[in-house]
Design a protein around this motif. Structure first.
Motif, PDB file in Angstrom:
ATOM      1  N   ALA A   1     141.481  67.656  10.774  1.00  0.00           N
ATOM      2  CA  ALA A   1     142.718  66.910  11.044  1.00  0.00           C
ATOM      3  C   ALA A   1     142.894  65.783  10.039  1.00  0.00           C
ATOM      4  CB  ALA A   1     142.676  66.345  12.464  1.00  0.00           C
ATOM      5  N   ILE A   2     141.785  65.100   9.707  1.00  0.00           N
ATOM      6  CA  ILE A   2     141.864  63.989   8.744  1.00  0.00           C
ATOM      7  C   ILE A   2     142.308  64.527   7.390  1.00  0.00           C
ATOM      8  CG2 ILE A   2     140.463  62.325   7.474  1.00  0.00           C
ATOM      9  CD1 ILE A   2     138.760  62.119  10.088  1.00  0.00           C
ATOM     10  N   ILE A   3     141.755  65.676   6.982  1.00  0.00           N
ATOM     11  CA  ILE A   3     142.083  66.223   5.659  1.00  0.00           C
ATOM     12  C   ILE A   3     143.529  66.718   5.629  1.00  0.00           C
ATOM     13  CG2 ILE A   3     141.570  68.162   4.133  1.00  0.00           C
ATOM     14  CD1 ILE A   3     138.584  67.588   4.837  1.00  0.00           C
ATOM     15  N   ILE A   4     143.986  67.334   6.728  1.00  0.00           N
ATOM     16  CA  ILE A   4     145.386  67.793   6.774  1.00  0.00           C
ATOM     17  C   ILE A   4     146.322  66.595   6.643  1.00  0.00           C
ATOM     18  CG2 ILE A   4     147.147  68.704   8.337  1.00  0.00           C
ATOM     19  CD1 ILE A   4     145.006  70.646   9.352  1.00  0.00           C
ATOM     20  N   ALA A   5     146.006  65.511   7.358  1.00  0.00           N
ATOM     21  CA  ALA A   5     146.864  64.329   7.291  1.00  0.00           C
ATOM     22  C   ALA A   5     146.873  63.753   5.883  1.00  0.00           C
ATOM     23  CB  ALA A   5     146.372  63.290   8.282  1.00  0.00           C
ATOM     24  N   ARG A   6     145.717  63.798   5.198  1.00  0.00           N
ATOM     25  CA  ARG A   6     145.625  63.254   3.851  1.00  0.00           C
ATOM     26  C   ARG A   6     146.447  64.105   2.882  1.00  0.00           C
ATOM     27  NH1 ARG A   6     139.925  63.553   1.909  1.00  0.00           N
ATOM     28  NH2 ARG A   6     139.423  62.033   3.506  1.00  0.00           N
TER      29      ARG A   6
ATOM     30  N   LEU B   1     133.962  69.980  17.623  1.00  0.00           N
ATOM     31  CA  LEU B   1     134.956  68.905  17.634  1.00  0.00           C
ATOM     32  C   LEU B   1     134.903  68.089  16.345  1.00  0.00           C
ATOM     33  CD1 LEU B   1     134.716  67.630  21.287  1.00  0.00           C
ATOM     34  CD2 LEU B   1     136.654  68.713  20.214  1.00  0.00           C
ATOM     35  N   LEU B   2     133.689  67.915  15.807  1.00  0.00           N
ATOM     36  CA  LEU B   2     133.542  67.182  14.543  1.00  0.00           C
ATOM     37  C   LEU B   2     134.289  67.901  13.428  1.00  0.00           C
ATOM     38  CD1 LEU B   2     132.033  64.916  12.958  1.00  0.00           C
ATOM     39  CD2 LEU B   2     130.289  66.604  12.497  1.00  0.00           C
TER      40      LEU B   2
ATOM     41  N   ALA C   1     136.781  69.933  13.759  1.00  0.00           N
ATOM     42  CA  ALA C   1     138.217  69.814  14.030  1.00  0.00           C
ATOM     43  C   ALA C   1     138.735  68.439  13.603  1.00  0.00           C
ATOM     44  CB  ALA C   1     138.485  70.041  15.509  1.00  0.00           C
ATOM     45  N   LEU C   2     137.933  67.397  13.880  1.00  0.00           N
ATOM     46  CA  LEU C   2     138.341  66.032  13.512  1.00  0.00           C
ATOM     47  C   LEU C   2     138.484  65.897  12.010  1.00  0.00           C
ATOM     48  CD1 LEU C   2     136.275  63.533  15.671  1.00  0.00           C
ATOM     49  CD2 LEU C   2     138.671  63.369  15.155  1.00  0.00           C
ATOM     50  N   ILE C   3     137.472  66.387  11.262  1.00  0.00           N
ATOM     51  CA  ILE C   3     137.518  66.246   9.801  1.00  0.00           C
ATOM     52  C   ILE C   3     138.662  67.082   9.250  1.00  0.00           C
ATOM     53  CG2 ILE C   3     136.230  66.742   7.694  1.00  0.00           C
ATOM     54  CD1 ILE C   3     133.761  65.750   9.122  1.00  0.00           C
TER      55      ILE C   3
ATOM     56  N   ALA D   1     132.704  61.580  12.158  1.00  0.00           N
ATOM     57  CA  ALA D   1     134.039  61.849  11.608  1.00  0.00           C
ATOM     58  C   ALA D   1     134.806  60.547  11.423  1.00  0.00           C
ATOM     59  CB  ALA D   1     134.813  62.778  12.536  1.00  0.00           C
TER      60      ALA D   1
ATOM     61  N   LEU E   1     130.544  62.730  16.933  1.00  0.00           N
ATOM     62  CA  LEU E   1     131.982  62.537  16.735  1.00  0.00           C
ATOM     63  C   LEU E   1     132.264  61.253  15.963  1.00  0.00           C
ATOM     64  CD1 LEU E   1     133.255  63.784  20.136  1.00  0.00           C
ATOM     65  CD2 LEU E   1     133.679  64.786  17.929  1.00  0.00           C
TER      66      LEU E   1
ATOM     67  N   LEU F   1     146.988  64.387  16.202  1.00  0.00           N
ATOM     68  CA  LEU F   1     145.868  65.341  16.139  1.00  0.00           C
ATOM     69  C   LEU F   1     144.593  64.696  16.662  1.00  0.00           C
ATOM     70  CD1 LEU F   1     146.440  67.063  12.698  1.00  0.00           C
ATOM     71  CD2 LEU F   1     146.744  68.050  14.945  1.00  0.00           C
ATOM     72  N   LEU F   2     144.347  63.437  16.266  1.00  0.00           N
ATOM     73  CA  LEU F   2     143.144  62.753  16.736  1.00  0.00           C
ATOM     74  C   LEU F   2     143.191  62.585  18.249  1.00  0.00           C
ATOM     75  CD1 LEU F   2     142.560  59.976  14.076  1.00  0.00           C
ATOM     76  CD2 LEU F   2     141.611  62.247  14.196  1.00  0.00           C
TER      77      LEU F   2
ATOM     78  N   PHE G   1     155.257  60.642   8.427  1.00  0.00           N
ATOM     79  CA  PHE G   1     154.347  61.760   8.678  1.00  0.00           C
ATOM     80  C   PHE G   1     152.957  61.294   9.071  1.00  0.00           C
ATOM     81  CE2 PHE G   1     151.229  64.870   7.247  1.00  0.00           C
ATOM     82  CZ  PHE G   1     151.668  65.971   7.945  1.00  0.00           C
TER      83      PHE G   1
ATOM     84  N   ILE H   1     141.951  65.716  19.929  1.00  0.00           N
ATOM     85  CA  ILE H   1     140.504  65.936  19.841  1.00  0.00           C
ATOM     86  C   ILE H   1     139.756  64.950  20.736  1.00  0.00           C
ATOM     87  CG2 ILE H   1     138.565  65.896  18.253  1.00  0.00           C
ATOM     88  CD1 ILE H   1     140.795  66.819  16.158  1.00  0.00           C
TER      89      ILE H   1
ATOM     90  N   ALA I   1     148.688  62.422  12.110  1.00  0.00           N
ATOM     91  CA  ALA I   1     147.227  62.353  12.170  1.00  0.00           C
ATOM     92  C   ALA I   1     146.775  61.773  13.506  1.00  0.00           C
ATOM     93  CB  ALA I   1     146.711  61.495  11.033  1.00  0.00           C
TER      94      ALA I   1
ATOM     95  N   ASP J   1     141.000  56.493   5.053  1.00  0.00           N
ATOM     96  CA  ASP J   1     142.110  57.167   5.730  1.00  0.00           C
ATOM     97  C   ASP J   1     142.685  56.338   6.865  1.00  0.00           C
ATOM     98  OD1 ASP J   1     142.516  59.692   4.472  1.00  0.00           O
ATOM     99  OD2 ASP J   1     140.492  60.191   5.093  1.00  0.00           O
TER     100      ASP J   1
ATOM    101  N   TYR K   1     133.455  58.833   8.452  1.00  0.00           N
ATOM    102  CA  TYR K   1     133.958  59.521   7.256  1.00  0.00           C
ATOM    103  C   TYR K   1     135.373  59.063   6.922  1.00  0.00           C
ATOM    104  CZ  TYR K   1     135.963  63.441   4.645  1.00  0.00           C
ATOM    105  OH  TYR K   1     136.621  64.205   3.737  1.00  0.00           O
TER     106      TYR K   1
END
Lengths: 162, 127
Positions: A151-156, A144-145, A147-149, B114, B111, B74-75, B67, B78, B71, B123, B117
């Motif tokens: 998702a963050i990178i895709i959004a960025r 899950l971690l 997947a979370l990172i 993330a 979790l 997606l969050l 857009f 998860i 995010a 972000d 991060y």
């Protein structure tokens, strides 16, 4: 009793599925998908799979349909609010019929077993999850971690393109 | 055990049925009363507006949204998966020992890494 419930839920599932493919409005298609997924959760409840029904409602009924609706909201769906024609439908028909054939063959080939009606204990399930399967549970958090990172990178990445 | 199962989900089913019947009943009642002539039918553009009060809607419902909201979708997926694990844990929490508490603490801390991060990289700020 459970036969009638199953008939009702199977009808709702199929009606939702038919609605998804037959409606001309993409938002309506997403809402029909929600109906179909929630009816499947009801079928899980008849089968005493409480946890699976919970997962179905939370993940599929909640999160996945939300993502589909967001994808419609965030893209230029206004240019195609109505799906007029999809040239891939013959291919989809072949794939659907092929899947039906495989499932029907598997169903007919397997001997039908009548098992005792029983309700698995929800607490027993959680007990084994947090004792016997503790390590896979912690590994799931790492998955899950990632997947979370991701998702963050895709959004960025999307933000930089604008 | 089995009786209890059916009783509990039967109650949930009754709740679902009432939730379905209330709006359907309102619409049906409105239709019946307009047929009987009790409810006058005087349509106006103000009545057709989505809200009676508040801001006038800008643009159509098919507008494209920012857009950045994606995010959050997606969050949401998860964290939905995370909540699914919290559920059986909460059901059995009283009977379990300290081990389960530490286990779930590790799960949530991993979790939270993330989240830390994303915070660190900026972000979470709306730009």
């Amino acid at each position: 009793m459970s036969l009638y419930l199953f008939a009702l839920l199977a009808f709702l599932t199929l009606a939702g599925g038919l609605g998804v493919v037959s409606t001309r409005n993409v938002v309506h298609a997403a809402l029909y998908l929600l109906l179909s997924l929630l009816a499947v959760a009801g079928i899980y409840l008849i089968l005493f799979a409480e946890f699976l029904a919970l997962v179905q409602v939370l993940i599929y009924g909640g999160a996945v349909v939300i993502v589909v609706l967001f994808a419609i909201m965030l893209t230029r769906s206004s240019e195609y609010p109505r799906i007029s024609d999809n040239r891939q439908w013959p291919l989809a028909l072949v794939a659907a019929l092929g899947l039906l054939g495989v499932l029907a063959a598997a169903f007919l080939a397997a001997p039908i077993q009548i098992t005792q009606l029983q309700s698995p204990d929800f607490t027993a399930l959680s007990g084994s999850l947090f004792t016997k399967w503790a390590v896979p549970f912690e590994i799931a958090s790492l998955v899950l971690l990632v997947a979370l990172i991701g998702a963050i990178i895709i959004a960025r990445a999307g933000k930089n393109e604008r | 055990m089995l009786e209890n199962y059916f009783r509990q989900y039967g109650l949930a089913a009754i709740f679902l049925l009432v939730a379905f019947l209330v709006p359907v009943g309102m619409l049906a009642g409105s239709w019946v009363f307009s047929r009987l002539g009790v409810r006058p039918a005087k349509p106006s553009p103000v009545k057709d507006a989505p809200y009676e009060c508040g801001m006038e809607p800008i643009g159509g419902p098919w507008n494209r949204f920012n857009f950045r909201y994606y995010a959050y979708a997606l969050l949401f997926v998860i964290f939905g998966v995370e909540v699914v694990f919290l559920y059986p844990w909460a059901v059995r929490f009283i009977q379990m020992e300290l081990f389960a508490l530490i286990e779930m603490a590790i799960f949530i801390l991993v979790l939270a890494a993330a989240w830390a991060y994303a915070w660190r990289k900026g972000d979470l700020e709306w730009r």
